[in-house]
Design an enzyme around this catalytic site. Sequence first.
Site, PDB file in Angstrom:
ATOM      1  N   ARG A 100       1.103  -4.069   7.341  1.00 13.08           N
ATOM      2  CA  ARG A 100       1.445  -2.857   6.579  1.00 13.08           C
ATOM      3  C   ARG A 100       1.105  -3.035   5.098  1.00 13.08           C
ATOM      4  O   ARG A 100       0.649  -2.096   4.444  1.00 13.08           O
ATOM      5  CB  ARG A 100       2.925  -2.495   6.734  1.00 13.08           C
ATOM      6  CG  ARG A 100       3.286  -2.017   8.114  1.00 13.08           C
ATOM      7  CD  ARG A 100       2.550  -0.712   8.477  1.00 13.08           C
ATOM      8  NE  ARG A 100       2.714  -0.412   9.874  1.00 13.08           N
ATOM      9  CZ  ARG A 100       1.754  -0.515  10.793  1.00 13.08           C
ATOM     10  NH1 ARG A 100       0.549  -0.895  10.467  1.00 13.08           N
ATOM     11  NH2 ARG A 100       1.980  -0.220  12.044  1.00 13.08           N
ATOM     12  N   GLU A 103      -2.492  -2.623   4.972  1.00 20.88           N
ATOM     13  CA  GLU A 103      -2.791  -1.209   5.182  1.00 20.88           C
ATOM     14  C   GLU A 103      -2.563  -0.397   3.899  1.00 20.88           C
ATOM     15  O   GLU A 103      -3.318   0.539   3.604  1.00 20.88           O
ATOM     16  CB  GLU A 103      -1.909  -0.678   6.311  1.00 20.88           C
ATOM     17  CG  GLU A 103      -2.205   0.732   6.733  1.00 20.88           C
ATOM     18  CD  GLU A 103      -1.332   1.158   7.901  1.00 20.88           C
ATOM     19  OE1 GLU A 103      -1.893   1.727   8.846  1.00 20.88           O
ATOM     20  OE2 GLU A 103      -0.103   0.925   7.868  1.00 20.88           O
ATOM     21  N   SER A 126      -4.683  -9.457 -12.778  1.00 21.30           N
ATOM     22  CA  SER A 126      -4.649 -10.859 -12.394  1.00 21.30           C
ATOM     23  C   SER A 126      -3.632 -11.115 -11.288  1.00 21.30           C
ATOM     24  O   SER A 126      -2.548 -10.538 -11.278  1.00 21.30           O
ATOM     25  CB  SER A 126      -4.290 -11.718 -13.610  1.00 21.30           C
ATOM     26  OG  SER A 126      -4.186 -13.078 -13.239  1.00 21.30           O
TER      27      SER A 126
END
Length: 160
Positions: A100, A103, A126
Site C-alpha cells: 500500500r 501503491e 533527500s
Amino acid sequence: MSLATLDTAQHPSLPSASETLFKAKAAKKLSFEQIAQHIGRNEVATAAIFYGQAKASPEDIEKLSGLLTIPYDALEERLSGFPDRGRSVEMPPKEPLIYRLYEIVQNYGYAYKAVLNEKFGDGIMSAISFSTKVEKETDADGNNWAVITLRGKWLPFSRF
C-alpha cells in the site's frame, strides 16, 4: 498489545543481527516505541536498525545490548558495519501494508513531484537528510487513521 516479530522465511536476506534482535525483543515483550525511548531514537529509526536498514551508533549498540540482554561484543560485531539498504523488500512488495505504501507512490508520485517542484523548484527530497514518524489519530466516529510524516531536506539540482 501486539508486537512486531520477524519471520525469517519471509526475509531471508536480512543481516544476522536481525534475528538476534527480534528474538530478544520478543523475549522481553518490548515494542519499538519502548526500545526507541530507551536508546533515545525515533521508533521508525529503531525498527530500521532491527531490519538492517539503518546504522547503529556505538551508543545505540551499548543501550540495545543492555536492554535486550545481548552480549555487547556479539551485537557490536553484527551492527558496526554499514547497512546494505534496500535488500529486504522485493519489488513490487508482496506484504500488503508495504504494498500500500508502494501503491501510494505509484498513484500519487507524479502529483507529489509536481507539487514539490512548484513549491521548491527543480530538485529532490533527500532520504538521507531525512526523518519520519508514525502517529495514530482517532476521528469523532472512532475510526483510527494512520498518519505518516516524511521530512526530507530539499536538494536542488545543480546547474553546470
